[in-house]
Enzyme design. Structure first.
Site, PDB file in Angstrom:
ATOM      1  N   HIS A 119      65.598 -27.751  56.043  1.00  0.00           N
ATOM      2  CA  HIS A 119      66.251 -28.986  55.885  1.00  0.00           C
ATOM      3  C   HIS A 119      65.159 -30.112  56.489  1.00  0.00           C
ATOM      4  O   HIS A 119      65.576 -31.292  56.397  1.00  0.00           O
ATOM      5  CB  HIS A 119      67.433 -29.054  56.833  1.00  0.00           C
ATOM      6  CG  HIS A 119      67.391 -28.940  58.295  1.00  0.00           C
ATOM      7  ND1 HIS A 119      67.595 -27.880  59.230  1.00  0.00           N
ATOM      8  CD2 HIS A 119      67.316 -30.085  59.306  1.00  0.00           C
ATOM      9  CE1 HIS A 119      67.352 -28.142  60.426  1.00  0.00           C
ATOM     10  NE2 HIS A 119      67.072 -29.533  60.587  1.00  0.00           N
ATOM     11  N   ASP A 149      67.134 -21.224  56.093  1.00  0.00           N
ATOM     12  CA  ASP A 149      66.723 -22.585  56.610  1.00  0.00           C
ATOM     13  C   ASP A 149      65.059 -22.393  57.068  1.00  0.00           C
ATOM     14  O   ASP A 149      64.928 -23.096  58.217  1.00  0.00           O
ATOM     15  CB  ASP A 149      67.515 -23.011  57.751  1.00  0.00           C
ATOM     16  CG  ASP A 149      67.437 -24.745  58.039  1.00  0.00           C
ATOM     17  OD1 ASP A 149      66.932 -25.350  57.094  1.00  0.00           O
ATOM     18  OD2 ASP A 149      67.988 -24.912  59.143  1.00  0.00           O
ATOM     19  N   GLY A 226      65.140 -33.702  65.794  1.00  0.00           N
ATOM     20  CA  GLY A 226      63.435 -33.891  65.829  1.00  0.00           C
ATOM     21  C   GLY A 226      63.028 -32.718  66.216  1.00  0.00           C
ATOM     22  O   GLY A 226      61.956 -32.258  65.910  1.00  0.00           O
ATOM     23  N   ASN A 227      63.786 -31.770  67.091  1.00  0.00           N
ATOM     24  CA  ASN A 227      63.207 -30.587  67.330  1.00  0.00           C
ATOM     25  C   ASN A 227      63.640 -29.501  66.275  1.00  0.00           C
ATOM     26  O   ASN A 227      62.814 -28.305  66.165  1.00  0.00           O
ATOM     27  CB  ASN A 227      64.255 -30.004  68.498  1.00  0.00           C
ATOM     28  CG  ASN A 227      63.897 -30.551  69.682  1.00  0.00           C
ATOM     29  OD1 ASN A 227      64.617 -31.318  70.290  1.00  0.00           O
ATOM     30  ND2 ASN A 227      62.645 -29.971  70.395  1.00  0.00           N
ATOM     31  N   SER A 228      64.259 -29.857  65.327  1.00  0.00           N
ATOM     32  CA  SER A 228      64.524 -28.978  64.173  1.00  0.00           C
ATOM     33  C   SER A 228      62.978 -28.364  63.526  1.00  0.00           C
ATOM     34  O   SER A 228      61.879 -29.183  63.214  1.00  0.00           O
ATOM     35  CB  SER A 228      64.973 -29.686  62.908  1.00  0.00           C
ATOM     36  OG  SER A 228      66.303 -29.825  63.356  1.00  0.00           O
ATOM     37  N   LEU A 284      76.209  -8.718  47.360  1.00  0.00           N
ATOM     38  CA  LEU A 284      77.237  -7.667  47.263  1.00  0.00           C
ATOM     39  C   LEU A 284      78.200  -8.273  46.378  1.00  0.00           C
ATOM     40  O   LEU A 284      78.596  -7.973  45.218  1.00  0.00           O
ATOM     41  CB  LEU A 284      77.714  -6.862  48.309  1.00  0.00           C
ATOM     42  CG  LEU A 284      78.638  -5.865  47.775  1.00  0.00           C
ATOM     43  CD1 LEU A 284      77.942  -4.825  46.659  1.00  0.00           C
ATOM     44  CD2 LEU A 284      79.179  -4.961  49.039  1.00  0.00           C
ATOM     45  N   GLY A 285      78.838  -9.512  47.025  1.00  0.00           N
ATOM     46  CA  GLY A 285      79.932 -10.440  46.294  1.00  0.00           C
ATOM     47  C   GLY A 285      81.254  -9.758  46.533  1.00  0.00           C
ATOM     48  O   GLY A 285      81.940  -9.375  45.616  1.00  0.00           O
ATOM     49  N   GLY A 288      86.335  -9.090  52.513  1.00  0.00           N
ATOM     50  CA  GLY A 288      87.189  -7.995  53.061  1.00  0.00           C
ATOM     51  C   GLY A 288      87.631  -8.224  54.467  1.00  0.00           C
ATOM     52  O   GLY A 288      87.263  -9.220  55.162  1.00  0.00           O
TER      53      GLY A 288
END
Length: 389
Positions: A119, A149, A226-228, A284-285, A288
């Site tokens: 990001h 990310d 800004g730490n990202s 897997l899709g 449950g």
């Protein structure tokens, strides 16, 4: 109802900019990440891989050194900062609306490879990096893993000025362990904060794919926009996480809940990003619920443990394998007739989280055998895992 690699709608709300020209994406529960908002695809020309990165993992050193601190305080924080700060970079870029964004990155090797958050660089242009000694250079996106990310840049900086970070074993991290972060919060260059590991094995979601990121580290070390993309270090100066998000109800500043993608996750997908690829994750899709005594009685199930399948995504690996869903009632209760997954490749699964973790540790194209209870019968279904959609 919980999901296992299913399609997950996600709503983002924009909050105001803070100190620097960035926009914060805020998701349910107050989890935010700093990013530039852009509808364009952040494509870039992959660059060739240079020499193999100088990245080491030393779990033995981590375990021994951390135990010596007795989880009190960092033994000599000023010395640790001096030891590690040259492996941290400031990342500046220009967003689609012309505003400047600031993030942080981690030096991987002397060939200019920089690890950061996806990001931080999504949808931006004119990327520049700055080292602690003031050296600067331009950079391009080499490879990315939006689902975790993470992204890798290649910067044009003289090799002798680059000091690669050392990566530790995030699986060895313990709650209460002292940690520190170095980054560029609110554009305040190369700032240090310290704290402890507040929790391990947290989960968060990628704002870009909806995919769950597992084994996330929680810390009370101060993290702010800004730490990202910057490092979370342990007590011996090893990177154990990539700082990625904070949680705060007001969505504007740090409130003691920071999260870092574990170093082992970064190391797992680093070779693909260094090769210039966009990382794909297995899916897997299904959705449950955990089977327990109450659900077994309610639906007259033949077992009292496993994962009851409520939804199968059309065209998914689960659909092609023949998994049957029980559906969900108008009141949100599981409907009858669904399969119960009790094992993956012979490994028992007793919860939706266990099933999701088993799928997540496998790669796209891998084949898994699902042990399923359908009525009173036990079946073995084979699923070829598809890319995350």
């Amino acid at each position: 109802m919980s999901e296992v690699n299913a399609v997950t709608p996600r709503t983002l709300a924009q909050a105001g900019a803070l100190g620097i020209v960035v926009v914060f994406s805020m998701v349910a529960g107050g989890l935010i990440t700093a990013q530039i908002v852009d509808d364009d695809d952040p494509s870039s020309t992959p660059l060739p891989q240079a020499t193999e990165p100088i990245v080491s993992t030393t779990p033995e050193a981590t375990s021994a050194s951390v135990s010596q601190t007795e989880f009190a305080v960092l033994p000599d924080l000023p010395a640790l900062v001096e030891q590690t700060i040259d492996s941290v970079v400031r990342i500046e870029s220009v967003g689609p609306q012309g505003g400047q964004s600031v993030g942080t990155g981690i030096v991987l090797d002397t060939d200019g490879h920089i690890l950061t958050n996806y990001h931080v660089i999504e949808g931006v242009s004119d990327i520049r990096v700055q080292l602690h000694d003031g050296s600067t250079g331009t950079a391009e996106v080499l490879g990315a893993d939006p689902g975790s990310d993470l992204a890798v840049l290649r910067a044009s900086i003289q090799p002798q000025r680059l000091v690669p970070a050392t990566f530790g074993d995030s699986d060895a991290v313990r709650v209460g362990e002292p940690v520190f972060a170095i980054g560029n919060p609110f554009s305040q260059e190369f700032s240090t904060s310290a704290g402890v590991i507040s929790a391990v094995d947290r989960t968060t979601n990628s704002s870009f794919t909806g995919r769950t990121i597992r084994n996330v580290l929680q810390t009370d070390a101060a993290l702010n926009p800004g730490n990202s993309g910057g490092p979370l270090f342990n007590a011996v100066g090893e990177v154990i996480g990539v700082n990625t998000s904070i949680e705060n109800p007001d969505g504007r500043s740090f409130a003691g809940l920071g999260f870092a993608v574990p170093s082992n996750t970064a190391m797992r997908f680093l070779p693909q990003m260094l090769a210039g690829d966009s990382v794909e994750h297995s899916q897997l899709g299904v959705t449950g619920v955990d089977v327990d005594t109450l659900l077994a009685e309610q639906l007259e199930l033949s077992v009292e443990q496993g994962v009851y399948i409520t939804t199968v995504v059309p065209g998914s690996a689960a659909h092609d394998a023949g998994l049957v869903a029980g559906g969900v009632s108008i009141g949100g209760e599981p409907g009858p007739g669904g399969d119960i997954v009790v094992a993956v490749d012979g490994e028992p699964v007793n919860s939706i989280e266990q099933l999701a973790a088993e799928i997540d540790r496998r790669n796209v194209g891998d084949t898994v055998e699902l042990t399923v209870r359908r009525g009173g019968d036990e079946l073995t279904l084979t699923a070829s895992l598809a890319p995350w959609n």
